[in-house]
Scaffold this active site. Structure first.
Site, mmCIF file in Angstrom:
data_model
loop_
_atom_site.group_PDB
_atom_site.id
_atom_site.type_symbol
_atom_site.label_atom_id
_atom_site.label_comp_id
_atom_site.label_asym_id
_atom_site.label_seq_id
_atom_site.Cartn_x
_atom_site.Cartn_y
_atom_site.Cartn_z
ATOM 1 N N TYR A 1 2.503 31.522 -14.140
ATOM 2 C CA TYR A 1 2.321 30.874 -12.833
ATOM 3 C C TYR A 1 3.299 29.717 -12.605
ATOM 4 O O TYR A 1 3.029 28.852 -11.777
ATOM 5 C CB TYR A 1 0.885 30.367 -12.692
ATOM 6 C CG TYR A 1 -0.112 31.402 -12.192
ATOM 7 C CD1 TYR A 1 0.138 32.159 -11.040
ATOM 8 C CD2 TYR A 1 -1.333 31.602 -12.835
ATOM 9 C CE1 TYR A 1 -0.788 33.074 -10.558
ATOM 10 C CE2 TYR A 1 -2.270 32.520 -12.359
ATOM 11 C CZ TYR A 1 -1.989 33.255 -11.220
ATOM 12 O OH TYR A 1 -2.907 34.155 -10.738
ATOM 13 N N HIS B 1 -4.947 39.506 -8.993
ATOM 14 C CA HIS B 1 -3.593 39.021 -8.751
ATOM 15 C C HIS B 1 -2.729 40.216 -8.386
ATOM 16 O O HIS B 1 -2.922 41.306 -8.918
ATOM 17 C CB HIS B 1 -3.003 38.370 -10.011
ATOM 18 C CG HIS B 1 -1.514 38.157 -9.914
ATOM 19 N ND1 HIS B 1 -0.970 37.045 -9.316
ATOM 20 C CD2 HIS B 1 -0.463 38.953 -10.274
ATOM 21 C CE1 HIS B 1 0.356 37.156 -9.328
ATOM 22 N NE2 HIS B 1 0.686 38.296 -9.912
ATOM 23 N N GLU C 1 7.182 40.255 -13.383
ATOM 24 C CA GLU C 1 5.804 40.174 -13.884
ATOM 25 C C GLU C 1 5.450 41.375 -14.759
ATOM 26 O O GLU C 1 4.707 41.241 -15.738
ATOM 27 C CB GLU C 1 4.832 40.045 -12.702
ATOM 28 C CG GLU C 1 5.005 38.707 -11.981
ATOM 29 C CD GLU C 1 4.027 38.504 -10.833
ATOM 30 O OE1 GLU C 1 3.284 39.443 -10.466
ATOM 31 O OE2 GLU C 1 3.987 37.375 -10.299
ATOM 32 N N ASN D 1 -10.783 34.653 -7.191
ATOM 33 C CA ASN D 1 -10.575 35.681 -6.166
ATOM 34 C C ASN D 1 -10.273 37.055 -6.743
ATOM 35 O O ASN D 1 -9.708 37.910 -6.076
ATOM 36 C CB ASN D 1 -9.531 35.222 -5.152
ATOM 37 C CG ASN D 1 -8.193 34.909 -5.800
ATOM 38 O OD1 ASN D 1 -7.982 35.190 -6.980
ATOM 39 N ND2 ASN D 1 -7.274 34.352 -5.032
ATOM 40 N N LYS E 1 -8.793 39.603 -12.680
ATOM 41 C CA LYS E 1 -8.939 38.259 -13.240
ATOM 42 C C LYS E 1 -10.289 38.076 -13.960
ATOM 43 O O LYS E 1 -11.204 38.896 -13.798
ATOM 44 C CB LYS E 1 -8.793 37.240 -12.099
ATOM 45 C CG LYS E 1 -7.375 37.146 -11.504
ATOM 46 C CD LYS E 1 -7.347 36.077 -10.395
ATOM 47 C CE LYS E 1 -5.954 35.826 -9.852
ATOM 48 N NZ LYS E 1 -5.974 34.756 -8.794
#
Ligand code: IDP
Ligand code: MG
Length: 136
Positions: free
Chosen positions: A52, A118, A129, A115, A12
């Site tokens: 998302y 993913h 995905e 964080n 990310k």
């Protein structure tokens, strides 16, 4: 072996920004993952909203989509036996404060929203995905 799986990993924006791509890729390789495909991209907010969509009713959805589209990300198809579960284990808990030692989020995560990685949460979603980012 029959349970060789592929899953989608994203490094990310918070981690790309800190130049952690190589360190995180090493963590995958050290756990036996092969990196089959990778590309560094910056996505539009509208694409993040599609990606998302499962979270669209959550209070954090808008911030999450703004964040994922805020800077470059590294998207990877990684492969290993039981890759989906193995990746979730290597990533650690969603909130880095709860993540166990040795996990990516424990080591590099800043907060629940930043964080660092993913990972697909099921074999079915991994296929969806991977197609989302790598369908040619
Ligand atoms: P996961 O990334 O561990 O699969 P999900 O529940 O699928 O976690 O949530 C997707 C992402 O949304 C998380 O990685 C995190 O960045 C963000 N997120 C999840 N819960 C919260 C929250 O309570 N506040 C802010 N951001 C959150
Ligand atoms: Mg998830």
């Amino acid at each position: 072996m029959s349970n060789l799986e592929q899953t989608l990993s994203i490094i990310k924006p918070d981690a790309v920004e800190r130049n952690l791509e190589n360190e995180i890729k090493e963590m995958f390789k050290n756990k036996g993952f092969s990196i089959l495909k990778e590309k560094k991209i910056k996505i539009e907010k509208s694409e993040a909203e599609k990606f998302y969509k499962v979270h669209e009713t959550k209070p954090f959805y808008n911030d999450l989509c703004t964040y994922l589209s805020s800077g470059p990300i590294l998207v990877m198809v990684i492969e290993k036996h039981n890759a989906v579960l193995g990746n979730r284990e290597l990533m650690g808990a969603t909130n880095p404060e709860d993540a166990e030692e040795g996990t990516i989020r424990k080591k590099y995560g800043i907060s629940i929203d930043k964080n660092s990685v993913h990972g697909s949460d099921s074999i079915e979603n991994a296929k969806i995905e991977i197609d989302f980012f790598f369908k040619d």
